[in-house]
Design a protein around this motif. Structure first.
Motif, PDB file in Angstrom:
ATOM      1  N   ILE A   1       0.833  -1.216   0.000  1.00 16.81           N
ATOM      2  CA  ILE A   1       0.000   0.000   0.000  1.00 16.81           C
ATOM      3  C   ILE A   1       0.865   1.263   0.000  1.00 16.81           C
ATOM      4  N   ILE A   2       1.910   1.247   0.830  1.00 16.84           N
ATOM      5  CA  ILE A   2       2.733   2.455   0.942  1.00 16.84           C
ATOM      6  C   ILE A   2       3.436   2.750  -0.387  1.00 16.84           C
ATOM      7  N   GLY A   3       4.039   1.697  -0.979  1.00 20.29           N
ATOM      8  CA  GLY A   3       4.749   1.870  -2.255  1.00 20.29           C
ATOM      9  C   GLY A   3       3.795   2.314  -3.351  1.00 20.29           C
ATOM     10  N   GLN A   4       2.659   1.619  -3.454  1.00 18.98           N
ATOM     11  CA  GLN A   4       1.681   1.944  -4.503  1.00 18.98           C
ATOM     12  C   GLN A   4       1.182   3.371  -4.368  1.00 18.98           C
ATOM     13  N   THR A   5       0.845   3.772  -3.118  1.00 19.03           N
ATOM     14  CA  THR A   5       0.299   5.111  -2.875  1.00 19.03           C
ATOM     15  C   THR A   5       1.343   6.175  -3.175  1.00 19.03           C
ATOM     16  N   THR A   6       2.583   5.925  -2.735  1.00 21.12           N
ATOM     17  CA  THR A   6       3.642   6.908  -2.971  1.00 21.12           C
ATOM     18  C   THR A   6       3.822   7.118  -4.478  1.00 21.12           C
ATOM     19  N   ARG A   7       3.886   6.024  -5.236  1.00 19.06           N
ATOM     20  CA  ARG A   7       4.055   6.139  -6.702  1.00 19.06           C
ATOM     21  C   ARG A   7       2.880   6.881  -7.328  1.00 19.06           C
ATOM     22  N   PHE A   8       1.661   6.536  -6.854  1.00 18.91           N
ATOM     23  CA  PHE A   8       0.439   7.158  -7.364  1.00 18.91           C
ATOM     24  C   PHE A   8       0.448   8.671  -7.125  1.00 18.91           C
ATOM     25  N   LEU A   9       0.818   9.057  -5.910  1.00 21.75           N
ATOM     26  CA  LEU A   9       0.799  10.487  -5.560  1.00 21.75           C
ATOM     27  C   LEU A   9       1.894  11.248  -6.293  1.00 21.75           C
TER      28      LEU A   9
END
Ligand code: G3P
Length: 230
Positions: free
Chosen positions: A218-226
């Motif tokens: 979740i953290i990796g995906q969200t960081t990339r998304f943002l």
């Protein structure tokens, strides 16, 4: 309804405080004795930790000495509330301390007439002991309901109803429904308030289903998304 923790154990207070749900602390001579530590050092440490009222009880039985103890206890920390037993002398001391602007918690209340006297004496809190009444076969929650009604009928009475001697999560819910301003809850009961087997079962199922998701970071995906949206 505010939640106080009913203990003098620093580790319990620290843990409950970390949950962010504690509005204050109550102690009594039995709880202090259980810890085997210096009374004043203990209540000072508690008062530094929790930004809310911390009840510390006088042990003298005559009003002049109760007042002396109460005035000194109140000087230990701004969060200290002086706890006083509901006796003739205690009510006298409560009136005097209230007159001096010291906050008080009148304790060992087992009937509504006692609560009325404490309120007339200017008590900040009155502590009806509901679990100890239940032990006698008398419904403690009914006492809370009765005191709340009396106080609502006379808006001159500013005393807060602090339900004490809480034995289980149902007591907490019942006193909240009855209109108590505060419940002081032992650490063990606080932990029980979290628990329901359906919560655990639901959580287990969520995790089981989540394990089938391809990318679970979740953290990796969200960081990339943002970052991509910047
Ligand atoms: O602190 C007063 C009150 O909460 C004591 O409870 O369990 O000793 O009846 P208990």
């Amino acid at each position: 309804m505010k939640i106080f923790i009913d203990t003098a154990n620093l580790a319990e207070i620290r843990e409950a405080h970390s949950w962010g749900v504690i509005d204050g602390v109550t102690t009594n001579p039995s709880l202090i004795a259980k810890e085997g530590r210096d009374f004043i050092a203990t209540i000072h440490e508690i008062a530094e930790l929790v930004n809310g009222p911390v009840s510390a009880e006088v042990v003298a039985q005559d009003a002049p000495t109760m007042i002396k103890e109460g005035l000194l206890l109140a000087k230990v920390h701004k969060n200290i509330v002086v706890k006083i037993p509901l006796t003739y002398e205690g009510i006298k001391a409560c009136s005097a301390l209230s007159g001096e602007g010291v906050r008080t918690n009148v304790t060992l209340c087992f009937q509504a007439s006692q609560a009325l006297l404490a309120a007339k004496a200017g008590a900040t809190y009155i502590s009806p002991f509901i679990g100890r009444l239940d032990d006698l076969g008398v419904d403690g929650v009914t006492l809370i309901r009765s005191i709340v009604t009396i106080f609502r009928n006379d808006t001159d009475l500013k005393t807060n109803v602090l339900a004490a001697s809480i034995r289980d999560p149902l007591h907490v819910v019942q006193v909240a429904e009855a209109g108590a301003h505060v419940a002081t809850i032992p650490f063990k009961v606080m932990k029980q308030m979290f628990l329901h087997p359906m919560t655990d079962r639901g959580n287990e199922q969520f995790l089981k289903d989540w394990a089938t998701v391809a990318d679970r970071d979740i953290i990796g995906q969200t960081t990339r998304f943002l970052e991509a949206r910047k």
